[in-house]
Design an enzyme around this catalytic site. Sequence first.
Site, PDB file in Angstrom:
ATOM      1  N   CYS A 108      -2.432 -11.222 -11.936  1.00 16.75           N
ATOM      2  CA  CYS A 108      -2.832 -12.200 -12.952  1.00 16.75           C
ATOM      3  C   CYS A 108      -4.291 -12.601 -12.816  1.00 16.75           C
ATOM      4  O   CYS A 108      -4.615 -13.735 -12.453  1.00 16.75           O
ATOM      5  CB  CYS A 108      -1.921 -13.415 -12.867  1.00 16.75           C
TER       6      CYS A 108
ATOM      7  N   GLY B 265     -23.471   5.017   6.609  1.00 16.33           N
ATOM      8  CA  GLY B 265     -24.084   4.806   5.311  1.00 16.33           C
ATOM      9  C   GLY B 265     -24.204   6.011   4.405  1.00 16.33           C
ATOM     10  O   GLY B 265     -24.620   5.875   3.258  1.00 16.33           O
TER      11      GLY B 265
ATOM     12  N   PRO C 234     -20.481   7.000  10.590  1.00 15.58           N
ATOM     13  CA  PRO C 234     -20.094   7.205   9.196  1.00 15.58           C
ATOM     14  C   PRO C 234     -18.643   6.791   8.942  1.00 15.58           C
ATOM     15  O   PRO C 234     -17.766   7.059   9.761  1.00 15.58           O
ATOM     16  CB  PRO C 234     -20.243   8.721   9.024  1.00 15.58           C
TER      17      PRO C 234
END
Length: 433
Positions: A356, A238, A288
């Site tokens: 698109c 985090g 991490p």
Amino acid sequence: MHSFRYVGQELYCEDVPVSALAKKHGTPLFVYSQTTLADHFQRLDSSLAPLDHLICFAMKSNSNLAVIRTFADLGGGFDTVSAGEIQRVVAAGGDPSKCVFAGVGKTEEEIAFALKQGIYSFNVESEAELARISRVAVRLKKIAPVAVRVNPNVDAHTHAKITTGTYENKFGIQFEHIEAVYARAAKLPNLRLRGLQMHIGSQLTDVEPFRQAVEKVAPLVSRLNARHGFDFFSIGGGLGIVYRDGLASGSPAWWKTPEGRKILTPQSYADTLVPLLKPLGLKILLEPGRFLSGNAGVLVTRVEYIKKTGKKNFVIVDAAMNDLIRPAFYDSFHEIVPVLKKGGKPVSSDVVGPVCESGDYFAKDRPLPKVAEGDHLALLSAGAYGSVMGSNYNSRALAAEVMVKGRKSAVVRRRQEIPAIWGNESVASWQGR
Ligand code: LLP
């Protein structure tokens, strides 16, 4: 620190001009700096030196074999979330006994595979999963190392789609229920209650939520350790990174935002948490992802067209949301810089891809240097949750990936060949050839 910088007007990754890589390998192209990956690992590793610890790279953020190998060679472990990720660790020459296996939906096959590989621990997300792991372990005559994931109900103050530590989301087991769950788990056969795990969210730029969560959970870990004899406590991942480091304006500072606000550094993280964790006397695991890989990678793209409408200046590039979905998915900011600076006044631009969808954009109304068809741009901080979240949407091939170390560069993922996109498809038997 990261190793993308300008030498004169040219963007370099370590000692290699990015334009040379774009020319040689084409675009869209992910470029990773191995020195940056290693530097981030070592900074975190040394700031945690007072603790017996293991950094398990959250390879969901970047699972390229060369990236995995970089951390394996530094002694790191891995936070995995599927049998596929464990297989990647093995394929990269990593050690499965340094893998933790997380995720709310582990299948029986995945559990059996992980047991046979001898992983370090399962991070268990529910009681039903504990029962399933026990059953599979009995069948295979193995002892399954497990840690339950506690949901500490702490608000991480991050994007709603990447917060995980409150009762609003599907992760972990409620704090108040944990001791009863361990008591029941202790009665299940073939489980070794090896530790406790938590993870409160991603891209945290303040140490406070970590402190709150560890302060809340540490006494629980102590009690459980006394009862069950733990080896470890995992505090999850985090750690956030700076997405706006001012490289374009020539003042890169990875530890603070352009407004001058310092964000979490490994040292401030360690200074806050080590005193809380050390008394536990356990091995501390970390997971991490973004902190290690995020700022170590860029996505290089070529300008295909400039299109001016009444309102907008669109810079249409050859990368798209299928290569880097974060802006479309989370409204994330990625700094965009020219591979070759040409000067001139910035123009407010929308940088968009060829897919698109109106959501296929990298920047909106962003002041960017004037660019022309054929110029190259680099989207920074694309090393985490970039290529791993790529898709074949619009039958676009997956981008190539290159790793740089000093003056050396190597293709670590070839650009996907177009026919490979449908290589495992066929028409139905009744449709003829
Ligand atoms: N451990 C667990 C249990 C996790 O769920 C995660 C991330 C990590 C560790 C690693 O978190 P990090 O240190 O990278 O923050 N795709 C999103 C991020 C999703 C994070 C999912 N879990 C993004 O692009 O921002």
